[in-house]
Design a protein around this motif. Structure first.
Motif, PDB file in Angstrom:
ATOM      1  N   GLU A 153       1.681  -2.135   4.517  1.00 35.24           N
ATOM      2  CA  GLU A 153       1.141  -3.420   4.084  1.00 35.24           C
ATOM      3  C   GLU A 153      -0.324  -3.197   3.726  1.00 35.24           C
ATOM      4  O   GLU A 153      -0.991  -2.348   4.291  1.00 35.24           O
ATOM      5  N   GLY A 154      -0.820  -3.985   2.796  1.00 37.47           N
ATOM      6  CA  GLY A 154      -2.219  -3.886   2.418  1.00 37.47           C
ATOM      7  C   GLY A 154      -2.380  -3.660   0.933  1.00 37.47           C
ATOM      8  O   GLY A 154      -1.407  -3.625   0.180  1.00 37.47           O
ATOM      9  N   SER A 186      -7.343   4.448   8.785  1.00 38.69           N
ATOM     10  CA  SER A 186      -7.248   3.041   9.146  1.00 38.69           C
ATOM     11  C   SER A 186      -6.685   2.916  10.554  1.00 38.69           C
ATOM     12  O   SER A 186      -5.474   2.768  10.735  1.00 38.69           O
ATOM     13  N   GLN A 196      -6.722   0.484  12.499  1.00 40.49           N
ATOM     14  CA  GLN A 196      -6.015  -0.792  12.648  1.00 40.49           C
ATOM     15  C   GLN A 196      -4.580  -0.676  12.147  1.00 40.49           C
ATOM     16  O   GLN A 196      -3.642  -1.130  12.804  1.00 40.49           O
ATOM     17  N   ALA A 197      -4.383  -0.057  10.989  1.00 40.38           N
ATOM     18  CA  ALA A 197      -3.037   0.096  10.433  1.00 40.38           C
ATOM     19  C   ALA A 197      -2.184   0.973  11.358  1.00 40.38           C
ATOM     20  O   ALA A 197      -1.000   0.702  11.561  1.00 40.38           O
ATOM     21  N   HIS A 206      -6.849   0.064   1.393  1.00 38.64           N
ATOM     22  CA  HIS A 206      -7.035  -0.617   2.677  1.00 38.64           C
ATOM     23  C   HIS A 206      -5.707  -1.029   3.295  1.00 38.64           C
ATOM     24  O   HIS A 206      -5.325  -2.195   3.245  1.00 38.64           O
ATOM     25  N   PRO A 207      -5.003  -0.079   3.916  1.00 40.28           N
ATOM     26  CA  PRO A 207      -3.749  -0.451   4.579  1.00 40.28           C
ATOM     27  C   PRO A 207      -4.023  -1.267   5.834  1.00 40.28           C
ATOM     28  O   PRO A 207      -5.034  -1.061   6.520  1.00 40.28           O
ATOM     29  N   THR A 208      -3.124  -2.204   6.118  1.00 42.65           N
ATOM     30  CA  THR A 208      -3.233  -2.992   7.352  1.00 42.65           C
ATOM     31  C   THR A 208      -2.143  -2.630   8.352  1.00 42.65           C
ATOM     32  O   THR A 208      -2.249  -2.946   9.527  1.00 42.65           O
ATOM     33  N   MET A 209      -1.076  -1.963   7.863  1.00 37.83           N
ATOM     34  CA  MET A 209       0.003  -1.490   8.729  1.00 37.83           C
ATOM     35  C   MET A 209       0.829  -0.475   7.939  1.00 37.83           C
ATOM     36  O   MET A 209       1.108  -0.676   6.768  1.00 37.83           O
ATOM     37  N   TRP A 244       0.858  -1.176   0.000  1.00 39.91           N
ATOM     38  CA  TRP A 244       0.000   0.000   0.000  1.00 39.91           C
ATOM     39  C   TRP A 244       0.901   1.236   0.000  1.00 39.91           C
ATOM     40  O   TRP A 244       1.949   1.261   0.656  1.00 39.91           O
ATOM     41  N   GLU A 270      -1.177  -1.125  14.349  1.00 37.82           N
ATOM     42  CA  GLU A 270      -0.231  -2.180  13.978  1.00 37.82           C
ATOM     43  C   GLU A 270       1.148  -1.633  13.623  1.00 37.82           C
ATOM     44  O   GLU A 270       2.125  -2.383  13.587  1.00 37.82           O
ATOM     45  N   SER A 271       1.254  -0.338  13.372  1.00 40.09           N
ATOM     46  CA  SER A 271       2.538   0.274  13.016  1.00 40.09           C
ATOM     47  C   SER A 271       3.448   0.284  14.230  1.00 40.09           C
ATOM     48  O   SER A 271       3.002   0.471  15.362  1.00 40.09           O
TER      49      SER A 271
END
Length: 126
Positions: free
Chosen positions: A50-51, A108, A110-111, A55-58, A2, A114-115
């Motif tokens: 990531e992602g 996000s 969550q991202a 929609h990034p996840t981190m 991402w 998670e960072s």
């Protein structure tokens, strides 16, 4: 992977609607001579993570570079990307850091959570 680009006028807190790619790569012409150009200063911020797509996840990395652009002639200059923490902290204004922190954490949550701490400290107001 991402990635997202934020292009700020040098001292403004909110980014432009256009990205670095739109202003400096898609339509811009390299300047052969700087005489007569009315250059504006910008900061281009790239955030990676990531992602997929939107929609990034981190969030993992951030890079910043200075740029100048003449809107009339579409001539621009980009400096190399800087990725070291102390360089990034010096280049961004407190207002730009605040905007980015808010955008990343609300877009996000969550991202953001998670960072790692090293990434989040880029946005500390010192």
């Amino acid at each position: 992977m991402w990635k997202k680009n934020f292009l700020f006028r040098a001292q403004e807190a909110a980014p432009l609607k256009e990205s670095e790619n739109e202003l400096f790569h898609d339509d811009a012409e390299p300047a052969l001579d700087s005489a007569g150009l009315q250059m504006e200063k910008f900061l281009s911020v790239w955030v990676q993570g990531e992602g997929e797509d939107e929609h990034p996840t981190m969030y993992t990395n951030m890079y910043v570079r200075t740029a100048t652009l003449d809107f009339k002639t579409r001539a621009g200059f980009l400096q190399p990307l800087q990725g070291r923490t102390h360089q990034i902290k010096q280049m961004l204004t407190p207002e730009q850091k605040g905007f980015l922190r808010e955008w990343l954490s609300t877009t996000s949550p969550q991202a953001w959570e998670e960072s790692d701490d090293h990434f989040r400290t880029l946005f500390d107001l010192e």
